[in-house]
Design a protein around this motif. Structure first.
Motif, PDB file in Angstrom:
ATOM      1  N   GLY A   2       0.811  -1.199   0.000  1.00 20.74           N
ATOM      2  CA  GLY A   2       0.000   0.000   0.000  1.00 20.74           C
ATOM      3  C   GLY A   2       0.851   1.258   0.000  1.00 20.74           C
ATOM      4  O   GLY A   2       2.011   1.259   0.419  1.00 20.74           O
ATOM      5  N   GLY A 104      -7.043   3.432   1.778  1.00 20.67           N
ATOM      6  CA  GLY A 104      -6.004   2.410   1.770  1.00 20.67           C
ATOM      7  C   GLY A 104      -6.635   1.048   1.973  1.00 20.67           C
ATOM      8  O   GLY A 104      -7.839   0.880   1.795  1.00 20.67           O
ATOM      9  N   ASP A 108      -1.643  -1.746   3.835  1.00 27.36           N
ATOM     10  CA  ASP A 108      -1.060  -0.614   4.551  1.00 27.36           C
ATOM     11  C   ASP A 108      -0.858  -0.891   6.034  1.00 27.36           C
ATOM     12  O   ASP A 108      -0.258  -0.068   6.741  1.00 27.36           O
ATOM     13  CB  ASP A 108      -1.952   0.622   4.388  1.00 27.36           C
TER      14      ASP A 108
END
Length: 218
Positions: A2, A104, A108
């Motif tokens: 991410g 996201g 992430d």
């Protein structure tokens, strides 16, 4: 990975080397659809997740399993499966908590921080609380990396260790289920602020934010 994860302070030696969603698919974890999982907080007295602007996500406990626990291998195995089911529930909730506004996703996530496993057992000599809760912990390591996950060989996960966490596992609770675990997850503070700025710190979303996010997808 991410975009927030790529910009994080995680050193190269500790970074995950794979797409989390590849493992989720291989493990058969069903994340469901937006419509099934992204709802309004209206009428609810608690939430599934709270995001702190410093970069922590607190996931509410969820109870699974059909029986209270004792130290027999069969009951422990039942509790471990229940723990895995709890982890799948949490991973699904975390996915939608992080991704429903497009900020996201699970790639992430930095790492797991702390788990609590509250195991149902009225046996005062019960000693398998940690063993039961391993079903929960190991599932997180299977998805995010760790030496007791499904992808580890000889205790080493080539993908990393971000699923490893501190933990308390306690027996003695009562209830009509097997265990109720919780998890605290670390995400980049930049991501937390982006989510809070866009739609707030709470999931499910407050009614006005739910309407906003749904409208943005139309």
């Amino acid at each position: 990975m991410g975009k927030f994860y790529d910009n994080s302070i995680i050193p190269p030696e500790l970074r995950r080397t794979y797409d989390v969603y590849d493992r989720i698919g291989e493990l058969g974890i069903d994340l469901g659809s937006f419509e099934e999982n992204v709802s309004s907080l209206q009428g609810r007295n608690i939430c599934s997740a709270v995001i702190h602007e410093g970069g922590l996500v607190y996931l509410s406990g969820v109870g699974q399993g059909d029986f209270p626990m004792n130290d027999t291998p069969e009951r422990v195995a039942h509790g471990q499966q229940a723990g895995q089911d709890c982890a799948d529930h949490h991973i699904r909730a975390l996915h939608w908590t992080l991704s429903c506004g497009g900020e996201g996703d699970l790639n992430d996530v930095l790492y797991m921080v702390k788990a609590i496993g509250m195991v149902v057992s009225t046996d005062v000599e019960f000693n398998s609380g940690p063993a039961v809760t391993n079903g929960f912990s190991n599932r997180w390591q299977s998805v995010f990396g760790g030496g007791t996950g499904s992808y580890a060989e000889d205790g080493i996960d080539p993908g990393g260790y971000s699923g490893v966490h501190a933990r308390s596992a306690i027996g003695g609770f009562t209830g009509r289920f097997s265990l109720e675990p919780e998890m605290i997850v670390a995400i980049p503070a930049e991501m937390a602020r982006a989510i809070i700025t866009t739609r707030g710190w709470i999931f499910p979303l407050i009614p006005s934010m739910h309407e906003k996010i749904v409208a943005a997808r139309s």
